[in-house]
Design an enzyme around this catalytic site. Sequence first.
Site: not given
Ligand code: FPP
Length: 259
Positions: A20, A68
């Site tokens: 996250d 998501n």
């Molecule tokens: C949360 O950050 C993360 C995600 C929703 C997606 C995770 C994806 C990756 C790390 C990249 C690609 C994955 C792989 C396996 C190659 P957020 O967007 O919720 O962050 P925030 O809470 O700060 O808005």
Amino acid sequence: MELDGLDKSRLPQHVAIIMDGNGRWAKLRGKSRIEGHRRGKTSVRVIVEMSRKIGIRFLTLYAFSTENWFRPHDEVDALMGLLEHYLVAEQPKMMRYGIRLVAVGDRARLPANVRNVLERVIDLTQGNQRMTVVLALSYSGRDEIVRMTQSLARLARDGQCKPEAIDEALIAAHLDNPDVPDPDLLIRTSGEMRISNFYLWQIAYSELHVTPTLWPDFREKEFLQALLEYQRRRRRFGRTDEQIGDSGELAVKLGGRQS
Ligand code: FPP
């Protein structure tokens, strides 16, 4: 990387990570959320590599939740593109190092291009035995439990299983990945004290590690800290200290999938 203080004989068998903070990482730098996910992908590569090197047998990454899907289209598209790219780029390394890829979640919802490459890498790596990487994609714990319940209800309806025969082991056997042990350690980055519909059944006895570090900044040093903290804990699984003994390890194994 220095692994000072890490006891290789007491590693968690399965580490699960709620990645996250990509969005906040980007916002802090005046960059787009997508740039945050790109940097997050680098952290994924670093953590898989380190897990392999130190001998973690199972690593789950919560990459995309069922919730998501409600994000803006361009962000969903970018995440799917990053996933596809990751799978294509990492496939040779997975073969070289004996890494098996598996996925949990509702795969049918993924776009065809991502589903195709995912299934190809899963098939190709299925015989690999050194390490298993589990990608949670279009995944939520409640959704998995609903699908498991439907599958058991069908068995009962068809006379293949008596309702009284349903126990923890049978439930575990009908979850998305029956051959993956429950996580010993659950890590969440970016400081939120939430489970966010992740592995609801599987984390009954997992140790929790929440770090304020945002996922794009979660690299070797932070991972090592989490593993060291895990090794300082005494896991009791609801038993008393005396039952656990001096080693700090569980003397009595729980039934079912508990590692
Ligand atoms: C949360 O950050 C993360 C995600 C929703 C997606 C995770 C994806 C990756 C790390 C990249 C690609 C994955 C792989 C396996 C190659 P957020 O967007 O919720 O962050 P925030 O809470 O700060 O808005």
